[in-house]
Design a protein around this motif. Structure first.
Motif, PDB file in Angstrom:
ATOM      1  N   GLN A 251       0.951  -1.249  -0.381  1.00 51.17           N
ATOM      2  CA  GLN A 251       0.224   0.274  -0.097  1.00 51.17           C
ATOM      3  C   GLN A 251       0.597   1.049   0.368  1.00 51.17           C
ATOM      4  O   GLN A 251       2.082   0.899   0.461  1.00 51.17           O
ATOM      5  N   LEU A 252       0.498   2.110  -0.493  1.00 53.52           N
ATOM      6  CA  LEU A 252       1.026   3.499  -0.724  1.00 53.52           C
ATOM      7  C   LEU A 252       0.637   4.170   0.123  1.00 53.52           C
ATOM      8  O   LEU A 252      -0.691   4.484  -0.231  1.00 53.52           O
ATOM      9  N   LEU A 253       1.442   5.065   1.776  1.00 52.39           N
ATOM     10  CA  LEU A 253       0.455   5.865   2.337  1.00 52.39           C
ATOM     11  C   LEU A 253       1.147   6.442   2.634  1.00 52.39           C
ATOM     12  O   LEU A 253       1.797   7.162   3.583  1.00 52.39           O
ATOM     13  N   LEU A 254       0.551   7.703   1.998  1.00 47.65           N
ATOM     14  CA  LEU A 254       1.532   9.030   2.023  1.00 47.65           C
ATOM     15  C   LEU A 254       0.798   9.980   2.762  1.00 47.65           C
ATOM     16  O   LEU A 254       1.030  11.106   2.687  1.00 47.65           O
ATOM     17  N   GLY A 255      -0.731   9.697   3.491  1.00 42.35           N
ATOM     18  CA  GLY A 255      -1.196  10.594   3.916  1.00 42.35           C
ATOM     19  C   GLY A 255      -1.502  10.987   4.724  1.00 42.35           C
ATOM     20  O   GLY A 255      -0.679   9.786   5.526  1.00 42.35           O
ATOM     21  N   ARG A 256      -1.254  11.461   6.133  1.00 44.14           N
ATOM     22  CA  ARG A 256      -2.058  11.713   7.481  1.00 44.14           C
ATOM     23  C   ARG A 256      -2.081  10.289   7.761  1.00 44.14           C
ATOM     24  O   ARG A 256      -3.983   9.678   7.093  1.00 44.14           O
ATOM     25  N   ASP A 257      -2.288  10.514   8.908  1.00 48.81           N
ATOM     26  CA  ASP A 257      -2.374   9.047   9.506  1.00 48.81           C
ATOM     27  C   ASP A 257      -2.782   8.033   8.505  1.00 48.81           C
ATOM     28  O   ASP A 257      -3.408   6.382   8.874  1.00 48.81           O
ATOM     29  N   ARG A 258      -1.707   7.670   7.715  1.00 43.95           N
ATOM     30  CA  ARG A 258      -1.574   6.556   6.978  1.00 43.95           C
ATOM     31  C   ARG A 258      -2.259   6.327   6.156  1.00 43.95           C
ATOM     32  O   ARG A 258      -2.456   5.704   5.868  1.00 43.95           O
ATOM     33  N   HIS A 259      -3.042   7.205   5.525  1.00 45.33           N
ATOM     34  CA  HIS A 259      -3.900   6.958   4.478  1.00 45.33           C
ATOM     35  C   HIS A 259      -3.297   7.206   2.879  1.00 45.33           C
ATOM     36  O   HIS A 259      -2.002   7.472   2.516  1.00 45.33           O
ATOM     37  N   THR A 260      -3.990   6.155   2.442  1.00 46.18           N
ATOM     38  CA  THR A 260      -3.978   6.562   0.768  1.00 46.18           C
ATOM     39  C   THR A 260      -3.759   7.580  -0.378  1.00 46.18           C
ATOM     40  O   THR A 260      -5.421   8.271   0.439  1.00 46.18           O
ATOM     41  N   ILE A 261      -4.103   7.198  -1.442  1.00 45.10           N
ATOM     42  CA  ILE A 261      -3.725   7.798  -2.083  1.00 45.10           C
ATOM     43  C   ILE A 261      -5.476   8.429  -2.299  1.00 45.10           C
ATOM     44  O   ILE A 261      -5.684   7.335  -3.213  1.00 45.10           O
ATOM     45  N   ASP A 262      -6.468   9.038  -2.696  1.00 44.64           N
ATOM     46  CA  ASP A 262      -8.012   8.788  -3.811  1.00 44.64           C
ATOM     47  C   ASP A 262      -7.154   9.659  -5.155  1.00 44.64           C
ATOM     48  O   ASP A 262      -7.264  11.022  -5.348  1.00 44.64           O
ATOM     49  N   TRP A 263      -7.456   8.649  -6.139  1.00 43.01           N
ATOM     50  CA  TRP A 263      -7.307   9.014  -6.874  1.00 43.01           C
ATOM     51  C   TRP A 263      -8.607   9.428  -8.453  1.00 43.01           C
ATOM     52  O   TRP A 263      -9.547   8.753  -8.108  1.00 43.01           O
ATOM     53  N   ARG A 264      -8.445  10.085  -8.932  1.00 40.91           N
ATOM     54  CA  ARG A 264      -9.542  10.575 -10.013  1.00 40.91           C
ATOM     55  C   ARG A 264      -9.463  11.227 -11.176  1.00 40.91           C
ATOM     56  O   ARG A 264      -7.780  11.352 -11.144  1.00 40.91           O
ATOM     57  N   THR A 265     -10.052  11.026 -12.244  1.00 40.70           N
ATOM     58  CA  THR A 265      -9.148  11.102 -13.634  1.00 40.70           C
ATOM     59  C   THR A 265     -10.152  12.269 -14.405  1.00 40.70           C
ATOM     60  O   THR A 265     -11.394  12.381 -13.473  1.00 40.70           O
ATOM     61  N   HIS A 266      -9.828  12.965 -15.386  1.00 45.23           N
ATOM     62  CA  HIS A 266      -9.897  14.292 -15.342  1.00 45.23           C
ATOM     63  C   HIS A 266     -11.356  13.847 -16.583  1.00 45.23           C
ATOM     64  O   HIS A 266     -11.132  13.305 -17.016  1.00 45.23           O
ATOM     65  N   PRO A 267     -12.817  14.651 -16.367  1.00 49.18           N
ATOM     66  CA  PRO A 267     -13.665  14.045 -17.266  1.00 49.18           C
ATOM     67  C   PRO A 267     -13.103  14.229 -19.110  1.00 49.18           C
ATOM     68  O   PRO A 267     -13.884  13.404 -19.578  1.00 49.18           O
ATOM     69  N   GLY A 268     -12.411  15.332 -18.989  1.00 46.38           N
ATOM     70  CA  GLY A 268     -12.930  15.911 -20.016  1.00 46.38           C
ATOM     71  C   GLY A 268     -11.027  15.513 -20.633  1.00 46.38           C
ATOM     72  O   GLY A 268     -10.855  15.922 -22.542  1.00 46.38           O
TER      73      GLY A 268
END
Length: 793
Positions: A251-268
């Motif tokens: 797991q890539l845990l770069l957030g505080r409290d060892r949270h993961t990254i939330d990935w989203r794609t650009h709709p356009g």
């Protein structure tokens, strides 16, 4: 025990639906370190016209926790509305979709809870935290108030990775004040080399890529930075790190409290990614520079480093670089680590030189957007406008309520081509914001104006529009931002001044954006057409004084003083015109419209010599293209080019240097005929071959060019065929930048040159058009000066 009061700066914001209701989470940077604030049991709200109440109530049987309340609010059609209050924000979304099927708009249903909570309290980024109680690591159910002057010292880390040409991870570099580390895949060398002995960073060897990811996670937890910066850090570095973690089961845990990254794609935007991590912001250097309006021929780290710092980091071209990285990884890992962290260091120095961290913080405080959210002019407008509109008794319309159609843009005068002595340029300070402020242009004001009974309470606008003199929001918003910018300029806070300027100047564009809920062609035309009127009236004023207007563009007017003026004399004439025009506006607006004047024209430039070209192949003056020799009040000279070939990246350095050399000689009264002849001689003899390279962008995939195949595409196809033969990855299939020259066989990329250079192409397509545009007004021509020379080669 929770502190009773402290100040913080919002880093990230999130919402989630919990059993007790919607929860909002804010991560703050404070003087005491990071703090997580959680607001529980938050109610979400949207609005619907009262006449649709029965249709809404029919949906509520299946939505426990949703209720309707009477409100003293109305929509832009003057209909009363009711509030729909929901325990969970997702219920608002479900109701909006159900009503949309019946053509019933649920107004403001798209405003997210964490944004609404801030905007309704007039909070942008700085907050004062009061009360609340602690629950584990969070401060819960406190009150937030604006703290507009609070700026903490943010802890920043620069992140960069090195990979193989197939994106296999080799090393991860992290450069922070308190810890500079490179994680390297592989075993340490038996005998440390020179690079390792002199390194000012920790080099940590990792046996597997999984262990690299785990050590990276531990580094972030231990050092706990607020901001992650890099160069294409989301689209490349973090993307590759995430793929590496996924591939090796970590797991890539770069957030505080060892949270993961939330990935989203650009709709356009195909392939473009957004990445967010709770508690930390990710700021890409390229995006930050663009947001701050920096411009470079190329935004590569090498190019920007050379431009801003006077040094770079390049190993060679793209394939030389990859080959050298591969060699260092196989043979000299400490040297690769040094190269890796050197990139991190350059990014940090660019951020410091361009004051990018200060700019993105001031931008967040100015706009209400999260630090790492770029673009977002519409969201920033809504953040400021919605709460003020609500207090005037209105709710916002839905996007698309008014059909999109064209509207007038900025006014551009016909130019009068030729060479001139003594041209002064005056321009209106923040023209569109000043029009909004002076003529009370406003979405609510337009609605109120259309329904007002007393004509004396209206301001007449273009195309029959009328605006309320007393009920509006946008003029006050502009006034507040304007005064804040004046104060920032007095304090010499350039990042804040720039952020405020960009926000103010975006407002007219937002009103003309069909994606904005306040889009209205009549509204934006009330701004642009007023600008047209102002420029025409200003031209008439200048010409009544006996001067000639030779050009004008949106907010600037170019005035020929009719004869050669000494520099001090020209500056004095310009100062007199500025005072008289501003005084005239103040009198006219007070006497004719009973309005206070916020329009202000300023002196911009004195050109002792000025050139306005024609449109190529005609006698008509061009627009947005000119050159001049400017002189400031102290007499310091500077050559200025706007829109000409030397200011455009799609012309070769050969053309740009030729144009600059020719114009500068003519402006300074120096002989130019021999310069032209010698330039041609040197070009034909191969003396300027390094200046013949075109650098052009491939805006589409290579296979998308079917009928019209421009030279850069032909060159890119040759380059990738060459890459295929060498068993290297193709470089240009999905776009990018290509460097090539024109040869007797056509365009050939710099990676694979076989044919002789086509010098005739460069003379006829690069030098001659530039020369004739400059020489013909003087009765000269490129051919007359150079024909005899060309026959010698």
């Amino acid at each position: 025990m929770a502190p009773t009061e402290l100040k913080g700066f919002i880093l990230t914001r999130h919402w989630r639906d919990a059993p007790a209701g919607t929860e909002i989470e804010y991560w703050l940077a404070t003087d005491a370190g990071p703090m997580r604030v959680v607001l529980t049991s938050q109610t979400s709200v949207a609005f619907v016209a009262t006449r649709h109440r029965a249709a809404v109530e029919a949906q509520l049987a299946a939505m426990p926790g949703v209720e309707i309340r009477e409100l003293e609010l109305k929509n832009f059609q003057q209909e009363p509305v009711v509030g729909v209050y929901a325990k969970h924000f997702r219920q608002i979304g479900r109701l909006a979709r159900a009503l949309r099927a019946q053509d019933i708009p649920l107004l403001e249903a798209d405003v997210r809870p964490h944004d609404r909570h801030l905007m309704e309290r007039f909070i942008t980024a700085g907050v004062q935290v009061e009360g609340g109680h602690t629950d584990r690591s969070a401060l819960v159910d406190c009150r937030l108030r604006p703290a507009p002057d609070y700026r903490p010292a943010l802890r920043m880390v620069s992140l960069d990775i090195e990979t193989s040409q197939y994106e296999a991870l080799y090393s991860i570099a992290l450069d922070a004040t308190q810890d500079r580390t490179v994680f390297m895949l592989g075993e340490p060398p038996a005998v440390p080399g020179e690079a390792a002995a002199s390194a000012d960073f920790s080099l940590v060897y990792c046996p597997t890529r999984k262990s690299m990811i785990e050590k990276l996670n531990d580094w972030f937890e231990r050092n706990d930075p607020d901001v992650i910066v890099g160069w294409s850090v989301i689209q490349f570095d973090l993307r590759v790190l995430q793929k590496t973690a996924d591939d090796c089961g970590a797991q890539l845990l770069l957030g505080r409290d060892r949270h993961t990254i939330d990935w989203r794609t650009h709709p356009g935007k195909q392939g473009y990614l957004f990445a967010s991590v709770p508690g930390r912001v990710i700021v890409d250097g390229i995006e930050a520079l663009r947001a701050a309006m920096w411009s470079f021929p190329s935004f590569s780290l090498e190019s920007v480093s050379q431009a801003l710092l006077g040094e770079g980091k390049a190993i060679g071209d793209e394939y030389d670089k990859m080959a050298e990285i591969e060699r260092r990884y196989q043979e000299d890992k400490p040297a690769l680590a040094l190269y890796n962290i050197r990139d991190c260091e350059l990014v940090l120095r660019i951020f410091e030189k361009a004051k990018l961290l200060q700019f993105v913080m001031e931008r967040a405080q100015t706009t209400g957007l999260q630090i790492d959210h770029f673009g977002g002019s519409i969201a920033a407008f809504s953040h400021h406008y919605l709460p003020r509109m609500h207090r005037l008794g209105y709710v916002a319309p839905s996007v698309g309520e008014i059909a999109s159609k064209a509207f007038p843009g900025g006014y551009v005068m016909d130019s009068k081509p030729g060479f001139y002595d003594s041209v002064v340029v005056l321009d209106y300070k923040s023209l569109y914001p000043s029009i909004i402020r002076t003529f009370l242009v406003d979405p609510v004001g337009l609605v109120e104006g259309a329904n007002a009974a007393d004509p004396s309470m209206l301001v007449q606008g273009p195309q029959g529009t009328t605006f309320s003199r007393t009920r509006h929001c946008l003029p006050e918003i502009v006034t507040t931002l304007w005064r804040a910018r004046d104060e920032a300029k007095r304090a010499r806070n350039e990042p804040l001044s720039q952020a405020l300027k960009l926000l103010m100047n975006s407002f007219a564009g937002v009103l003309g954006a069909s994606e904005c809920r306040f889009f209205n062609p009549r509204l934006v035309s009330a701004v642009t057409l007023r600008g047209h009127e102002m420029m025409k009236l200003t031209r008439e004023f200048v010409e009544r004084r006996g001067y000639e207007t030779i050009y004008g563009d949106t907010d600037s007017i170019f005035i020929w003083l009719g004869r050669t003026h000494a520099n001090e004399e020209a500056h004095a004439v310009a100062a007199g015109l500025v005072k008289d025009i501003n005084d005239w506006w103040t009198r006219t607006l007070r006497e004719t419209h009973k309005l206070e004047n916020f329009l202000e024209i300023e002196f911009d430039t004195h050109y002792s010599k000025f050139f306005m070209p024609t449109i190529r192949g005609s006698d008509v003056g061009s627009k947005k293209r000119y050159a001049g020799l400017s002189k400031d009040a102290a007499g310091k000279e500077e050559m200025i080019y706007r829109g000409l070939e030397m200011a455009r990246s799609d012309w070769t350095p050969l053309a740009r240097q030729f144009q600059e050399g020719l114009l500068s000689r003519i402006f300074r009264g120096e002989p130019y005929e021999e310069f032209v002849r010698e330039y041609v001689r040197s070009t034909l003899s191969g003396g300027k071959d390094e200046l013949l390279v075109y650098r052009k962008r491939l805006r589409h995939r290579l296979d998308a060019y079917l009928v019209n195949v421009p030279p850069q595409v032909r060159a890119a196809r040759i380059a990738d065929e060459h890459n295929d033969r060498l068993h290297r990855p193709r470089q240009y299939q999905n776009g990018g930048w290509i460097r090539y020259v024109m040869t007797r066989s056509g365009p050939e990329p710099m990676e694979v040159l076989h044919s002789r250079i086509d010098y005739d192409h460069y003379l006829s397509r690069q030098l001659q058009p530039i020369a004739d545009a400059i020489l013909q007004p003087m009765g000269k021509s490129f051919a007359a000066l150079t024909t005899s020379q060309q026959h010698l080669f």
